[in-house]
Design an enzyme around this catalytic site. Structure first.
Site, PDB file in Angstrom:
ATOM      1  N   HIS A 261       7.775 -29.881 -27.579  1.00  0.00           N
ATOM      2  CA  HIS A 261       7.228 -28.609 -28.046  1.00  0.00           C
ATOM      3  C   HIS A 261       6.978 -27.732 -26.819  1.00  0.00           C
ATOM      4  O   HIS A 261       6.039 -27.971 -26.069  1.00  0.00           O
ATOM      5  CB  HIS A 261       5.928 -28.846 -28.809  1.00  0.00           C
ATOM      6  CG  HIS A 261       5.319 -27.581 -29.320  1.00  0.00           C
ATOM      7  ND1 HIS A 261       5.806 -26.930 -30.420  1.00  0.00           N
ATOM      8  CD2 HIS A 261       4.291 -26.820 -28.857  1.00  0.00           C
ATOM      9  CE1 HIS A 261       5.105 -25.830 -30.627  1.00  0.00           C
ATOM     10  NE2 HIS A 261       4.171 -25.740 -29.690  1.00  0.00           N
ATOM     11  N   ASP A 263       6.014 -24.224 -25.585  1.00  0.00           N
ATOM     12  CA  ASP A 263       5.477 -22.927 -25.976  1.00  0.00           C
ATOM     13  C   ASP A 263       6.193 -21.836 -25.189  1.00  0.00           C
ATOM     14  O   ASP A 263       6.302 -21.913 -23.962  1.00  0.00           O
ATOM     15  CB  ASP A 263       3.968 -22.913 -25.726  1.00  0.00           C
ATOM     16  CG  ASP A 263       3.245 -23.834 -26.699  1.00  0.00           C
ATOM     17  OD1 ASP A 263       3.256 -23.535 -27.900  1.00  0.00           O
ATOM     18  OD2 ASP A 263       2.706 -24.876 -26.256  1.00  0.00           O
ATOM     19  N   ASP A 373       3.356 -25.982 -34.804  1.00  0.00           N
ATOM     20  CA  ASP A 373       2.134 -25.641 -34.081  1.00  0.00           C
ATOM     21  C   ASP A 373       1.502 -24.305 -34.424  1.00  0.00           C
ATOM     22  O   ASP A 373       0.455 -24.009 -33.881  1.00  0.00           O
ATOM     23  CB  ASP A 373       2.421 -25.700 -32.570  1.00  0.00           C
ATOM     24  CG  ASP A 373       1.170 -25.564 -31.730  1.00  0.00           C
ATOM     25  OD1 ASP A 373       0.109 -26.032 -32.181  1.00  0.00           O
ATOM     26  OD2 ASP A 373       1.235 -24.974 -30.640  1.00  0.00           O
ATOM     27  N   HIS A 577       3.598 -18.031 -31.089  1.00  0.00           N
ATOM     28  CA  HIS A 577       2.261 -18.407 -31.564  1.00  0.00           C
ATOM     29  C   HIS A 577       1.189 -18.564 -30.485  1.00  0.00           C
ATOM     30  O   HIS A 577       0.084 -19.040 -30.797  1.00  0.00           O
ATOM     31  CB  HIS A 577       2.339 -19.645 -32.467  1.00  0.00           C
ATOM     32  CG  HIS A 577       2.787 -20.902 -31.776  1.00  0.00           C
ATOM     33  ND1 HIS A 577       4.030 -21.446 -31.961  1.00  0.00           N
ATOM     34  CD2 HIS A 577       2.162 -21.718 -30.911  1.00  0.00           C
ATOM     35  CE1 HIS A 577       4.140 -22.550 -31.243  1.00  0.00           C
ATOM     36  NE2 HIS A 577       3.012 -22.741 -30.599  1.00  0.00           N
TER      37      HIS A 577
HETATM   38 ZN    ZN Z   1       2.594 -24.421 -29.461  1.00  0.00          ZN
END
Ligand code: ZN
Length: 1008
Positions: A261, A263, A373, A577
């Protein structure tokens, strides 16, 4: 027999950690290292390889915050190592207690191709599978000295989050650059013991656990602690029975997918994300080559596009791996966006640009939406995912709920229109899994749908600079494929999991409405400039498309595809996000503010160009209306501007305060500038609660227990200051017939607020333009409207519609929703009377109810305006902020919807010679136009999207003012829908279900 459990487990743990793991690599030979520390930002690899390098002493410090250091590593394979697996071991100064979030490296060959990354828990580089003695090794490492921002007490303010304020001291100290031999048997023995140790810890007392203990003792008895490598194979042989006992027939089935994951920005800037993605992908390609069973999934077309542009060598290898079914594009979105705040059109574009990229580059369409997420999920999503062509939805975040445990892991999620999408939450409760015994046992134990469903998804790998899946994880997966006492594990495409899950779970439970995250509620407000920039950008882009499409049909205006695509891609990236929610470091938000300014200016220029083409040359003032809300100027058209002929607003001042009065409403302000009365003149109905006020600014102390930019905790309400002080208050009658009340108030010694409150002739909306000079610390600013309305629920706009939330807090689920989301409006109503609150840049609100002794129920709704958290950006929200909002007195949901749209997409006056008719007009109660654009495939087809906005069945028609060659019904991403209505008339009959979104595609006539 005596119980020897703790003796055996203690023995295995000690031998594993102190003897076996250190023996995985043998014969360490230090390499010769030189380095070049860059003075500023990163440079392309070909430049890095050509730098001048100076000698570097291993063990010395390197790397100021956000810096880049290139290392050159030279070594010679010793003659005696011929035929052995040789690796380079590099410790840049990693903190292995964290999986990422710190320094990292990407290893290059001299030809500029990448090998793999170096991460805290992944410190090796393959040199040769079968080495040749005397072989010269030359490698380069581009190392990033990213600062650690989530320390042990993680939420203290830090200035390391921006290169402009970070320290210049070296952050890391290298520990080794060694050539070494990988002892394969020792490596495998360590994994064998790891898996059995972790498994037995989860097992109840019984035969299986006892047999594992005996196998471990037998194995360790075989091991010569002075010759681990020489005896590892024999030790492994004694573990074979324990590791080959098959799983039970009812074992939970884990569908593992390699994952990281990453970001798209968070505790690092966007430019560092590009490098994190490159590093992780290089490692995952290496692991794909090493392990024939392993598959890796990555979301976010944006991340692939960065690779395509900046790392074409990695991207080309990904293309091959995608074609081989080993590297899986996931999610069909541009980024893993927030889904609560972006507009309907924005979410459509997340799918259009995301899926479009995957199709164009890989020939692959994603079948599901992958959003592990983001912070809660809008109830519009089921319809949008289905109408974009997706079959499944995946997230994990709802397991972070503070209070209520979500009742399902696999279920059918129903949205505001009735659309359902099969949804899965992994019961492993993580999207950074490592396949530990504890994790896989938790998945089996927690899985709430085990009566009818057999398995769950396990995303496996370290994210955010951890480098993704490791070979230890794939080694564990191999051992867990069919292991007694353990869930089964197989690497599998999520499509295959969902296909099986939907088949075996034909009647899944249904969850209706939003997936509210009981955490991170302040992300609706933090970093207000993100909210304002997003809202403005997405409305301007839709407006630009409307005028460009209209101009292209009416004249020879060239539709600016490339410009609009680039602007949309940037807006979509910023809906990531941690950017739009305001939870990134200062650097990210500083750059985002600049980028929003650029997007807005560039889009305004496109709008001016298109309107210039439509209005033609001339010096008349042409009034244009970009909204779907018909006014004096038809929606989507232009007319010569006419002076206002309605009676002017009256301003009446006396000792009791100031009144603003027009034909529809009568508003009274106290001498403090608070609204004490707002009467709907047609009914005589008072909107303000007796003895209470509206336009009350309220300042709360706001210091959450953790996650400062993310969270507001319930106790924030307990301490509040009402801002009643007035520095000045002046009413003005304006030449256009409107009236303005200007109020200036102190917020504190450091902060002030100026409100320009306007009432226009013929309007029931009191409009606020608020400019706040904000220099607070850990405060929350709200504006309250106490309404004499017995509201059972509030109605909040979401994408393509609205939904209701109750105003009471009977249950823990309702109590948890003490701060909730909206788009352009909320409506507070009882049968026969309502008040709308509209806004141009706020996404959070709260509502409370008051009841007196006589059972009079009133409702207070508050818009969330500003916060001042100090982590991760210690200066978050400091400075000047603008908000526009409005109170629509005596409004029904239709009027509030119209007011919300008008506030966000106001009309314009442009110079020109002529008005023009709308290209597309729509007829039918509640039917609203969302978008008019040219098709993304650049065929010249006109795409028109509309929706039913009132939550009821509606019929009507849509007309296009152009010569067409037929129309069809399309998906949200502009694909032809089979068996859907089509025709050849320029007027399209419409029958829409409640909140239905429909996309029409018009083929245009070409030539005469
Ligand atoms: Zn995230």
């Amino acid at each position: 027999m005596h119980d020897q459990t703790s003796l055996t487990v203690g023995r295995a743990r000690r031998v594993l950690e102190e003897r076996i793991r250190p023996a995985i690599h043998s014969s360490h030979r230090p390499a010769t290292v030189s380095f070049h520390e860059l003075p500023s930002e990163p440079i392309p690899a070909h430049e890095g390889l050509a730098l001048d390098y100076e000698p570097f002493r291993v063990g010395s410090a390197w790397g100021a915050a956000w810096g880049t250091t290139w290392f050159q590593v030279r070594a010679t394979v010793p003659a005696g190592w011929s035929g052995k697996r040789v690796e380079l071991l590099v410790d840049l100064g990693f903190d292995v207690s964290k999986t990422g979030f710190q320094c990292e490296g990407l290893v290059y060959r001299p030809d500029g191709s990448t090998i793999k990354s170096l991460n805290p828990r992944n410190q090796w580089v393959p040199v040769a599978e079968s080495a040749a003695g005397g072989e010269e090794v030359l490698l380069f490492i581009e190392a990033a000295s990213n600062p650690v921002l989530l320390e042990n007490h993680p939420f203290l303010p830090t200035r390391e989050g921006d290169i402009l304020t970070s320290s210049r001291e070296p952050l890391y100290r290298t520990r080794r650059f060694d050539l070494a031999v990988l002892e394969r048997d020792v490596y495998e023995l360590a994994l064998d013991l790891d898996v059995l140790l972790e498994l037995q810890a989860e097992l109840p007392e019984g035969t299986r656990r006892a047999q594992i203990h005996q196998a471990m003792d037998d194995s360790l008895d075989e091991l010569d602690l002075q010759d681990i490598a020489g005896t590892a194979a024999a030790a492994r042989a004694r573990l074979v029975p324990a590791l080959s006992a098959p799983a039970s027939a009812s074992a939970h089935a884990l569908s593992a997918i390699g994952h990281a994951h990453i970001d798209s920005a968070w505790l690092w800037p966007v430019r560092e994300t590009m490098r994190k993605v490159a590093r992780t992908c290089s490692s995952m390609l290496e692991l794909i080559d090493e392990d024939p069973d392993f598959i890796y999934g990555m979301s976010s077309a944006q991340q692939y596009k960065w690779l395509k542009v900046q790392y074409p060598e990695i991207f080309a290898r990904i293309k091959t791996a995608v074609a081989n079914g080993r590297f899986l594009p996931l999610g069909g979105m541009w980024v893993e966006s927030d889904t609560v705040m972006p507009s309907g059109e924005s979410l459509v574009r997340q799918f259009l640009y995301g899926q479009g990229f995957f199709r164009k580059e890989f020939g692959v369409s994603c079948e599901g939406v992958w959003l592990p997420d983001s912070f809660g999920y809008s109830p519009a999503l089921p319809q949008l995912t289905r109408r974009a062509g997706f079959e499944w939805f995946f997230t994990q975040k709802i397991s972070w709920n503070q209070v209520n445990r979500f009742p399902h892991h696999s279920f059918s999620w129903e949205g505001i229109d009735g659309s359902r999408v099969f949804t899965h939450f992994p019961p492993m409760d993580t999207y950074n899994g490592q396949l530990s015994g504890a994790e896989v046992a938790l998945a089996e134990r927690q899985f709430r749908d085990a009566r009818a469903a057999s398995g769950s998804i396990a995303p496996v790998g370290w994210g955010d600079g951890g480098g993704g899946t490791t070979r230890e994880m794939t080694g564990k997966a191999a051992r867990m494929a069919d292991l007694e006492g353990n869930p089964t594990v197989r690497w599998e495409h999520p499509n295959d999991f969902f296909g099986r899950a939907r088949e075996e779970y034909a009647q899944p439970p249904v969850w209706v409405g939003e997936l509210y995250l009981e955490l991170h509620r302040a992300t609706l407000t933090s970093q207000h400039k993100m909210k304002a920039g997003n809202r403005r950008s997405e409305h301007l882009l839709v407006e630009a498309e409307l005028w460009c499409t209209t101009a292209a049909q009416y004249g020879d205006f060239a539709y600016p595809y490339d410009e609009l695509d680039a602007l949309w891609e940037s807006v979509l990236l910023h809906q990531f996000h941690d950017i739009l929610p305001g939870t990134s470091i200062a650097w990210v938000h500083r750059e985002a503010v600049t980028e929003y300014e650029r997007i807005i200016a560039a889009t305004q220029l496109i709008i001016e160009r298109a309107l210039g083409s439509l209005a033609g040359p001339g010096d008349k003032l042409i009034s244009v209306n970009p909204t779907t809300v018909a006014g004096i100027v038809p929606a989507g058209g232009g007319r010569e501007a006419q002076p206002n002929r309605l009676p002017a607003v009256q301003v009446i001042s006396d000792d009791s305060g100031i009144r603003l009065l027009n034909d529809l409403v009568d508003i009274r302000f106290s001498p403090e500038g608070l609204i004490t009365s707002a009467v709907d003149l047609a009914t005589g109905r008072e909107a303000i609660a007796p003895g209470q006020v509206a336009n009350l600014l309220q300042l709360h102390q706001d210091f959450p227990n953790q996650w400062d930019a993310w969270d507001v905790d319930r106790f924030y309400r307990n301490r509040v200051t009402d801002l009643r002080g007035v520095t000045s208050m002046d009413a003005t009658e304006n030449p256009d017939g409107s009236a303005t009340l200007e109020i200036v108030r102190p917020i504190s010694a450091d902060s002030t607020v100026r409100q320009s409150i306007v009432l226009e002739p013929g309007s029931r909306t009191l409009s606020f333009h608020q400019v706040t000079d904000w220099h607070e610390t850990e405060k929350f600013l709200k504006v309250a409207f106490a309404l004499d309305i017995r509201a059972e629920h509030t109605i909040a706009e979401t994408q393509f519609g609205h939904f209701k939330r109750v105003t009471h807090a009977n249950t823990s689920w309702e109590a948890a929703k003490f701060e909730t989301s909206m788009h352009r409006f909320i409506q507070v109503e009882e049968p026969g009377f309502g008040v709308g609150l509209v806004n141009d840049s706020s996404y959070g609100y709260d509502v409370t109810r008051q009841v007196d002794e006589q059972a009079n129920v009133t409702t207070t709704a508050r818009l969330s305006l500003l916060r001042a958290p100090r982590f991760p950006d210690p200066e978050a929200d400091q400075g000047i902020h603008e908000h526009r909002y409005g109170m629509v007195v005596g409004a029904d949901i239709r009027q509030t919807t119209a007011a919300g749209i008008s506030l966000n997409a106001p009309g314009r006056l442009v110079p020109g010679g002529n008005g023009f008719d709308p290209l597309v007009s729509i007829d039918g109660e509640g039917l609203l136009l969302s978008s008019v654009k040219l098709a993304a495939d650049r065929s010249g087809d006109v795409i028109v999207r509309l929706y039913e906005s009132l939550g009821r069945r509606s019929s009507g028609s849509l007309s296009i003012n152009a010569r067409i060659n037929g129309w069809t019904t399309a998906s949200l991403i502009e694909d032809l829908l089979e068996d859907a209505p089509g025709g050849s008339d320029t007027t399209v009959p419409l029958e829409l279900k409640p909140f239905e979104v429909r996309t029409l595609r018009f083929k245009m006539s070409t030539g005469a």
